[in-house]
Structure formats: C-alpha cells, structure tokens
Enzyme design. Structure first.
Site, PDB file in Angstrom:
ATOM      1  N   HIS A 176      18.723 -51.978   1.246  1.00 24.55           N
ATOM      2  CA  HIS A 176      19.160 -50.995   0.247  1.00 24.55           C
ATOM      3  C   HIS A 176      17.937 -50.435  -0.514  1.00 24.55           C
ATOM      4  O   HIS A 176      17.808 -49.227  -0.688  1.00 24.55           O
ATOM      5  CB  HIS A 176      20.139 -51.696  -0.709  1.00 24.55           C
ATOM      6  N   GLU A 177      17.039 -51.319  -0.922  1.00 28.52           N
ATOM      7  CA  GLU A 177      15.840 -50.877  -1.662  1.00 28.52           C
ATOM      8  C   GLU A 177      14.928 -50.034  -0.777  1.00 28.52           C
ATOM      9  O   GLU A 177      14.295 -49.093  -1.248  1.00 28.52           O
ATOM     10  CB  GLU A 177      15.066 -52.070  -2.222  1.00 28.52           C
ATOM     11  N   HIS A 180      16.229 -46.587  -0.920  1.00 28.08           N
ATOM     12  CA  HIS A 180      15.787 -45.886  -2.143  1.00 28.08           C
ATOM     13  C   HIS A 180      14.323 -45.455  -2.025  1.00 28.08           C
ATOM     14  O   HIS A 180      13.949 -44.390  -2.485  1.00 28.08           O
ATOM     15  CB  HIS A 180      15.887 -46.808  -3.362  1.00 28.08           C
ATOM     16  N   HIS A 186      22.464 -43.376  -4.241  1.00 20.55           N
ATOM     17  CA  HIS A 186      23.662 -44.141  -3.895  1.00 20.55           C
ATOM     18  C   HIS A 186      24.643 -43.242  -3.168  1.00 20.55           C
ATOM     19  O   HIS A 186      24.645 -42.031  -3.325  1.00 20.55           O
ATOM     20  CB  HIS A 186      24.287 -44.756  -5.148  1.00 20.55           C
ATOM     21  N   CYS A 187      25.471 -43.888  -2.351  1.00 18.84           N
ATOM     22  CA  CYS A 187      26.284 -43.167  -1.392  1.00 18.84           C
ATOM     23  C   CYS A 187      27.728 -43.638  -1.527  1.00 18.84           C
ATOM     24  O   CYS A 187      27.984 -44.787  -1.872  1.00 18.84           O
ATOM     25  CB  CYS A 187      25.718 -43.497  -0.009  1.00 18.84           C
ATOM     26  N   CYS A 191      28.482 -47.722   3.597  1.00 18.96           N
ATOM     27  CA  CYS A 191      27.040 -47.545   3.804  1.00 18.96           C
ATOM     28  C   CYS A 191      26.297 -48.585   2.981  1.00 18.96           C
ATOM     29  O   CYS A 191      26.755 -48.985   1.911  1.00 18.96           O
ATOM     30  CB  CYS A 191      26.670 -46.134   3.336  1.00 18.96           C
ATOM     31  N   CYS A 210      24.872 -44.960   6.683  1.00 16.86           N
ATOM     32  CA  CYS A 210      25.854 -44.017   7.233  1.00 16.86           C
ATOM     33  C   CYS A 210      25.085 -42.854   7.862  1.00 16.86           C
ATOM     34  O   CYS A 210      23.871 -42.727   7.674  1.00 16.86           O
ATOM     35  CB  CYS A 210      26.807 -43.537   6.147  1.00 16.86           C
ATOM     36  N   CYS A 213      23.016 -40.684   5.343  1.00 16.82           N
ATOM     37  CA  CYS A 213      21.827 -41.371   4.819  1.00 16.82           C
ATOM     38  C   CYS A 213      20.786 -41.537   5.918  1.00 16.82           C
ATOM     39  O   CYS A 213      19.590 -41.377   5.667  1.00 16.82           O
ATOM     40  CB  CYS A 213      22.203 -42.727   4.228  1.00 16.82           C
TER      41      CYS A 213
END
Ligand SMILES: [Zn+2]
Ligand SMILES: [Zn+2]
Length: 223
Positions: A176-177, A180, A186-187, A191, A210, A213
C-alpha cells in the site's frame, strides 16, 4: 529497475520476520506484473534512547521517538546504501564494458533508481510539529526530502500471535505504501489502495492493485 529500501528500525521486530515481509512484498510485486520495482532489504537501524522526546498533548505528556529524527536517520541510511549500490553497479558495468565496448555506462547507470526508503517501526512516534500529518489509521507516513522519499510504517496495529497472518498484514501495508510512493491515492475499488476501516477489512483485502491503480502506477513508475 527501481529499488525501494526497507529497513528494520530498533530492536523490537525480529529480523527473520522482516525478511519474510520483504520476500512476500517482492512476490506481490511480481504477481501484480510490476517487473521493474523491487524491494531491497537494508541493514537494520538502531535507535538510541537519545531520540526519545516528550511532547504535550490534549491527553497530557506523551513520550516517544521523534518522527523528525527518525526521518533524518532514514534519509542518511538511504544515501549511504545508495552510494554502495551505485559503486557496485559501476564496478560490474566496467567489467561488462571490457566485453561489450559498445555499452554506454551513463545510460546503464541511469537505468537504476534507488530514491525511496521505508522504515519499519513498532514503537510510538511523536512529533513536535503539530502540522505534521500523523498516521492514517493503520498506515504510514510519507515525507519528501529533495528527490528522495522517506516512508515510515508502524507494524503495531497489525500485530497477531499468528506469525503468517502478521507477516501478511505488514506485507500488504508495505505494498500500500509503495502505491502511495508512486503517487497513488486511496481507492474505492477492491484494491490494496483502499483504506481499511477495520483490521478485519484489511485481512480480507487482496494484495492486488485494481486496474485503474495499476495503470497509474505503471505510468508514474515509468515501467
Ligand atoms: Zn494510505
Ligand atoms: Zn485501486
């Protein structure tokens, strides 16, 4: 190839566990079809108690490690490790050039990027700066220093007695990081960039970007 350094900060997280997280994240990156982004396991950073500070909060005094000091340390670590890797790379390329004189050293060196580092912590972090964006629930902190990106992820919210589950939660946090760090927000889709409201929700989240992204990530990473 774009490398992202990952370093264990302090003594609290087992080195064996950080290795598992590191391997898992690289598996996730491959499974997501991100061929040119790799996590690089760096040596551990020790934090001395000198970095402990006390701040006043609404709930009284709070003691913790200084976030600003930690970011400086991670930045220094990134520069140091980066230098080593670039020198190794240059050395290997010089050998290669003996065999392939047509090789353009400059181009080859520029292909390697290593401008991001993520510190894994499991102690409280405090900041004297009231404007410093604090944790999103569960997830990390990002700070840009020049063209370098420094990230901090606390593993505390992910803790489980069950080792595999713990490792998986942290590895998904790292993924996740990484998202970013390549400019993803954020989605709302199913995802890894979806911000979880509960730990249960995080456990149900698959380590996948997803379609939307993924496209943005690949574009921003210049893959
Ligand atoms: Zn986030
Ligand atoms: Zn998404």
């Amino acid at each position: 190839m774009e490398f992202i350094g990952i370093a264990n900060v302090g003594n609290t997280f087992d080195n064996r566990l950080i290795f598992k997280v590191y391997s898992k994240v690289n598996d996730y990156l491959r499974e997501n079809g991100l061929k040119n982004i790799r996590l690089l396991l760096l040596k551990k950073i020790n934090l001395s108690p000198a970095y402990l500070i006390t701040i006043d909060t609404q709930d009284g005094k709070m003691k913790g490690y200084s976030l600003e000091a930690l970011i400086d340390l991670l930045y220094a670590h990134l520069l140091e490790e980066r230098e080593k890797i670039l020198m190794d790379r240059e050395y290997n390329l010089l050998i290669k050039k003996e065999l392939h004189p047509e090789l353009k050293l400059e181009d080859e060196i520029n292909k390697l990027r290593f401008d991001k580092i993520l510190g894994i912590v499991n102690f409280p972090l405090v900041s004297r700066n009231p404007y410093f964006d604090f944790y999103e629930k569960f997830l990390g902190i990002h700070k840009k220093v020049g063209d370098k990106k420094i990230m901090v992820l606390s593993i505390k919210p992910f803790y489980s007695e069950e080792e595999e589950l713990f490792v998986e939660r942290v590895a998904k946090g790292v993924l996740h990081e990484i998202g970013h760090s390549f400019g993803l927000e954020h989605c709302k889709n199913a995802c890894i960039m979806r911000q979880p409201k509960t730990l249960r929700e995080w456990d149900l989240t698959k380590p996948r970007f997803c379609g939307d992204c993924f496209v943005r990530l690949v574009k921003n990473a210049g893959e």
